[in-house]
Design a protein around this motif. Structure first.
Motif, short mmCIF file in Angstrom:
data_model
loop_
_atom_site.label_atom_id
_atom_site.label_comp_id
_atom_site.label_asym_id
_atom_site.label_seq_id
_atom_site.Cartn_x
_atom_site.Cartn_y
_atom_site.Cartn_z
N ASP A 28 3.99 47.06 -16.00
CA ASP A 28 4.98 48.15 -15.73
C ASP A 28 5.48 48.82 -17.26
O ASP A 28 5.74 49.82 -17.14
CB ASP A 28 6.39 47.42 -15.03
N THR A 29 5.37 48.08 -18.28
CA THR A 29 5.70 48.62 -19.71
C THR A 29 4.70 49.75 -19.89
O THR A 29 5.22 50.90 -20.40
CB THR A 29 5.38 47.44 -20.72
N PHE A 30 3.52 49.77 -19.46
CA PHE A 30 2.65 50.98 -19.63
C PHE A 30 2.61 51.84 -18.68
O PHE A 30 1.95 52.93 -18.90
CB PHE A 30 1.13 50.24 -19.82
N LYS A 31 3.36 51.75 -17.73
CA LYS A 31 3.32 52.82 -16.67
C LYS A 31 4.82 53.48 -16.84
O LYS A 31 4.62 54.51 -16.15
CB LYS A 31 3.51 52.10 -15.27
N ARG A 32 5.76 53.32 -17.81
CA ARG A 32 6.67 53.94 -17.78
C ARG A 32 6.30 55.22 -18.54
O ARG A 32 5.59 54.98 -19.88
CB ARG A 32 7.88 52.85 -18.84
N GLN A 33 7.16 56.20 -18.44
CA GLN A 33 6.95 57.56 -19.21
C GLN A 33 7.83 57.33 -20.56
O GLN A 33 8.93 56.67 -20.66
CB GLN A 33 7.81 58.74 -18.59
N PRO A 34 7.20 57.74 -21.61
CA PRO A 34 7.75 57.66 -23.07
C PRO A 34 9.24 58.43 -22.97
O PRO A 34 9.33 59.30 -22.46
CB PRO A 34 6.78 58.33 -23.77
#
Length: 58
Positions: A52-58
């Motif tokens: 989920d960390t890598f799926k979040r938008q910056p």
């Protein structure tokens, strides 16, 4: 058991898949396998949390 090794595992010197030794009960092997499917690594959090960390938008 060595016959189930892939070429990559052989090149890396990985241990053959399966039970670590004859004295380890099958239930313990299954329990550890289930735990590892849910973890991101030996010391890491839940694998879902990492994904989920890598799926979040910056």
């Amino acid at each position: 058991m060595d016959d189930i090794q892939t070429e990559g595992r052989k090149e890396n010197g990985a241990e053959p898949l399966g039970k670590p030794d004859a004295l380890t009960p099958e239930a313990d092997v299954k329990k550890v396998g289930e735990q590892e499917r849910r973890s991101a690594g030996p010391d890491g959090p839940d694998a879902t949390e990492v994904g989920d960390t890598f799926k979040r938008q910056p």
